[in-house]
Design a protein around this motif. Structure first.
Motif, PDB file in Angstrom:
ATOM      1  N   LYS A 207       0.805  -1.231   0.000  1.00 57.44           N
ATOM      2  CA  LYS A 207       0.000   0.000   0.000  1.00 57.44           C
ATOM      3  C   LYS A 207       0.833   1.274   0.000  1.00 57.44           C
ATOM      4  N   CYS A 208       2.108   1.177   0.358  1.00 54.83           N
ATOM      5  CA  CYS A 208       2.926   2.388   0.460  1.00 54.83           C
ATOM      6  C   CYS A 208       3.367   2.846  -0.942  1.00 54.83           C
ATOM      7  N   SER A 234      -4.016  -0.223  -8.275  1.00 54.93           N
ATOM      8  CA  SER A 234      -5.265   0.528  -8.174  1.00 54.93           C
ATOM      9  C   SER A 234      -4.973   2.021  -8.190  1.00 54.93           C
ATOM     10  N   ARG A 235      -6.007   2.822  -8.333  1.00 58.65           N
ATOM     11  CA  ARG A 235      -5.818   4.274  -8.396  1.00 58.65           C
ATOM     12  C   ARG A 235      -5.225   4.836  -7.112  1.00 58.65           C
ATOM     13  N   ARG A 236      -5.477   4.185  -6.012  1.00 60.58           N
ATOM     14  CA  ARG A 236      -4.989   4.686  -4.730  1.00 60.58           C
ATOM     15  C   ARG A 236      -3.563   4.232  -4.419  1.00 60.58           C
ATOM     16  N   GLN A 237      -3.024   3.345  -5.248  1.00 64.09           N
ATOM     17  CA  GLN A 237      -1.652   2.889  -5.034  1.00 64.09           C
ATOM     18  C   GLN A 237      -0.708   3.744  -5.870  1.00 64.09           C
ATOM     19  N   GLN A 238       0.202   4.444  -5.195  1.00 64.90           N
ATOM     20  CA  GLN A 238       1.132   5.354  -5.856  1.00 64.90           C
ATOM     21  C   GLN A 238       2.349   4.569  -6.340  1.00 64.90           C
TER      22      GLN A 238
END
Length: 277
Positions: A207-208, A234-238
């Protein structure tokens, strides 16, 4: 130039990629390069003692308030990474180098060199992350993993608190790596741990913020495989991919070579800056 030559000699001494070949003797220590450090002994949950060096940022350099744990490759020992540590320390990072079990001055561990990696190395990496966090209260703590260290490092980042992840020559596909080495050296088998089938589920759990540094000519851990993992996020994973010139072995010097070190450090700085948001 001397620094680059010594770094290349250290890589050659460590042997070919994806051949677990630990060395007990350190060819150098951080103070060889004038780095301030502490000798540490880490203890894993299964009571294995790991040797480690905690290296301070270079004096007079603005601190990043960040500790970087370096997970090395499959050969040599943590001394193989002191030039990378010097580059990071020179940019204001605190650095924790450590030896996997069976490497350097860590506890002995029976190693079959035909294995691609051991699941126990991920336990060692999680232990190093936890110790870095304990010793760096209030700081960001993350991981830089090289080759095999990218594999066990991503597993550690998926299961342990990790503020950022940087992988160099990321093992995106175990199957493709095994197929490549069976193709170029069919006389030698490549073996995987019993839990290897679960590895494909690791990357989605990270997730980081994650920076992938990948050699454009790497035939073992290819840029295409790396891009596939990055694009599947996913869009939230940078996630960011930084291609660098060279093959698998050459990419190990990403933070050391003059041609790439500044780019890698800048990409890492951007990753951390974006991660604050």
């Amino acid at each position: 130039m001397v620094r680059i030559l010594l770094f290349c000699l250290a890589l050659l001494a460590a042997g070919p990629a994806f051949a677990i070949r630990p060395f007990a003797k350190y060819w150098a220590r951080p103070d060889t390069l004038g780095l301030k450090y502490q000798d540490l002994t880490l203890t894993t949950p299964d009571h294995v003692h790991l040797a480690a060096w905690l290296i301070e940022p270079t004096a007079g350099v603005p601190t990043q308030h960040t500790t970087v744990v370096v997970a090395g490759g499959d050969a040599g020992n943590m001394a193989s990474n002191i030039y990378t540590a010097a580059s990071l320390a020179g940019a204001g990072y605190r650095v924790l180098l450590f030896d996997y079990r069976g490497f350097g001055h860590s506890d002995a561990f029976a190693i079959n060199q035909d294995y691609l990696y051991y699941a126990e190395f991920a336990t060692d990496t999680r232990t190093a992350l936890a110790e870095a966090r304990r010793r760096s209260p209030g700081q960001r703590v993350g991981l830089v993993g090289f080759s095999m260290g990218s594999l066990v490092g991503s597993e550690a980042a998926a299961t342990t608190r990790c503020d950022f992840l940087v992988t160099v020559a990321y093992v995106a596909s175990l199957q493709n790596v095994v197929a490549y080495y069976q193709r170029i050296r069919p006389e030698r088998p490549i073996m995987l741990p019993a839990d290897a089938a679960a590895y494909r589920r690791v990357a989605p759990k990270v997730k980081c913020p994650w920076l992938f540094i990948s050699g454009t000519d790497d035939q073992a851990t290819t840029l295409a495989d790396t891009l596939a993992v990055a694009h599947a996020a996913s869009r939230r994973q940078q996630r960011e991919v930084l291609p660098v010139p060279g093959d698998h072995q050459q990419s190990m010097g990403a933070f050391v070579e003059e041609e790439t070190s500044s780019r890698c450090l800048e990409a890492m700085r951007r990753l951390l800056a974006a991660g604050k948001g």
